[in-house]
Design a protein around this motif. Structure first.
Motif, PDB file in Angstrom:
ATOM      1  N   GLU A  66       0.704  -1.123   0.035  1.00  0.00           N
ATOM      2  CA  GLU A  66       0.130   0.057  -0.022  1.00  0.00           C
ATOM      3  C   GLU A  66       0.895   1.201   0.020  1.00  0.00           C
ATOM      4  O   GLU A  66       0.502   2.278   0.373  1.00  0.00           O
ATOM      5  N   ASP A  67       2.222   0.985  -0.186  1.00  0.00           N
ATOM      6  CA  ASP A  67       2.957   1.844  -0.132  1.00  0.00           C
ATOM      7  C   ASP A  67       2.752   3.058  -0.846  1.00  0.00           C
ATOM      8  O   ASP A  67       2.466   2.974  -2.244  1.00  0.00           O
ATOM      9  N   MET A  68       2.750   4.496  -0.475  1.00  0.00           N
ATOM     10  CA  MET A  68       2.441   5.546  -1.196  1.00  0.00           C
ATOM     11  C   MET A  68       3.560   5.896  -2.155  1.00  0.00           C
ATOM     12  O   MET A  68       3.291   6.354  -3.482  1.00  0.00           O
ATOM     13  N   SER A  69       4.762   5.471  -1.993  1.00  0.00           N
ATOM     14  CA  SER A  69       5.970   5.952  -2.819  1.00  0.00           C
ATOM     15  C   SER A  69       5.792   4.915  -4.173  1.00  0.00           C
ATOM     16  O   SER A  69       5.868   5.427  -5.417  1.00  0.00           O
ATOM     17  N   GLN A  70       5.292   3.992  -3.905  1.00  0.00           N
ATOM     18  CA  GLN A  70       4.817   2.960  -5.045  1.00  0.00           C
ATOM     19  C   GLN A  70       3.797   3.494  -6.029  1.00  0.00           C
ATOM     20  O   GLN A  70       3.896   3.434  -7.224  1.00  0.00           O
ATOM     21  N   SER A  71       2.750   3.965  -5.125  1.00  0.00           N
ATOM     22  CA  SER A  71       1.655   4.650  -6.202  1.00  0.00           C
ATOM     23  C   SER A  71       2.014   5.679  -6.815  1.00  0.00           C
ATOM     24  O   SER A  71       1.655   5.858  -7.886  1.00  0.00           O
ATOM     25  N   ARG A  72       2.706   6.434  -6.153  1.00  0.00           N
ATOM     26  CA  ARG A  72       3.263   7.686  -6.917  1.00  0.00           C
ATOM     27  C   ARG A  72       4.215   7.283  -8.110  1.00  0.00           C
ATOM     28  O   ARG A  72       4.046   7.821  -9.063  1.00  0.00           O
ATOM     29  N   ALA A  73       5.237   6.342  -7.886  1.00  0.00           N
ATOM     30  CA  ALA A  73       5.801   6.014  -8.834  1.00  0.00           C
ATOM     31  C   ALA A  73       5.314   5.252 -10.115  1.00  0.00           C
ATOM     32  O   ALA A  73       5.185   5.508 -11.404  1.00  0.00           O
ATOM     33  N   ILE A  74       4.058   4.703  -9.829  1.00  0.00           N
ATOM     34  CA  ILE A  74       3.010   4.060 -10.931  1.00  0.00           C
ATOM     35  C   ILE A  74       2.395   5.173 -11.754  1.00  0.00           C
ATOM     36  O   ILE A  74       2.258   5.241 -12.820  1.00  0.00           O
TER      37      ILE A  74
END
Ligand code: ATP
Ligand code: MG
Length: 187
Positions: free
Chosen positions: A87-95
């Motif tokens: 659920e990592d925000m940095s991952q959502s941001r990267a996506i």
């Protein structure tokens, strides 16, 4: 006494744009569906159309995505080719940024006469996609590429740059009466 016409006649058009930038914003329903209605017009004229969806909405988008693909629309949904293992925000941001990189490439290729950036206002407003990059990409787009941006709270600079901006205003929404999203109407 003569009645006022309901709408003031527009001034006579004197120029033809090679492309247009449209924004569908506001808190009422119809931002994305209006964009997909325009996609149908574009298809009818033989245009190549690309749609990039910036919010992952699971099965909700399946309806229009399938029909659009059958009509030859190239469609990218956020999350395509990625896995959501946290659920990592940095991952959502990267996506989200990855989706933007794709959008930029699709616009700059000049191969598409219409590109829909569906729900892009959210990742822009969350600071995940720099608005300056979006403005620059729109300004420098190949001349025959029209763009439709959808989502609530469209950034002011994008509104300024656009040719046509429509604010969908919610008068009522079934959701507020506790009615769930309806297949065939909402997705
Ligand atoms: P649509 O895709 O139906 O044109 P939209 O793009 O204007 O809606 P979004 O914010 O993207 O609006 O909404 C996605 C989903 O939420 C859709 O199923 C839509 O019907 C629903 N929706 C739209 N506006 C509202 C609202 N004001 N309150 C609750 N749900 C809404
Ligand atoms: Mg929408």
């Amino acid at each position: 006494m003569t009645a006022e016409p309901p709408v003031t006649p527009p001034p006579r058009a004197t120029t033809h744009a090679t492309s247009l930038v449209l924004v569908n914003t506001g808190d009422g329903k119809g931002k994305s569906t209006a964009a997909f209605g325009t996609v149908m017009r574009a298809i009818a004229r033989g245009w190549k159309v690309g749609v990039i969806q910036f919010l992952k909405s699971g099965e909700w988008s399946v309806g229009e995505e399938k029909v659009a693909r059958d009509l030859g629309v190239d469609w990218w949904a956020l999350g395509d080719g990625f896995t959501w293992d946290s659920e990592d925000m940095s991952q959502s941001r990267a996506i989200a940024y990855e989706a933007w990189s794709k959008a930029r490439e699709v616009i700059a290729s000049g191969e598409y006469q219409l590109v829909v950036l569906d729900e892009i206002t959210y990742p822009i407003n969350w600071g995940w996609i720099p608005v300056d990059e979006v403005l620059k990409t729109i300004r420098n787009r190949p001349e025959k590429v029209s763009i439709i941006i959808t989502g609530r709270d469209a950034p002011e600079q994008i509104v300024e740059l656009a040719d046509t901006v429509t604010e969908m205003r919610k008068v009522k929404h079934a959701f507020d009466a506790g009615i769930a999203a309806k297949r065939g109407i909402d997705y």
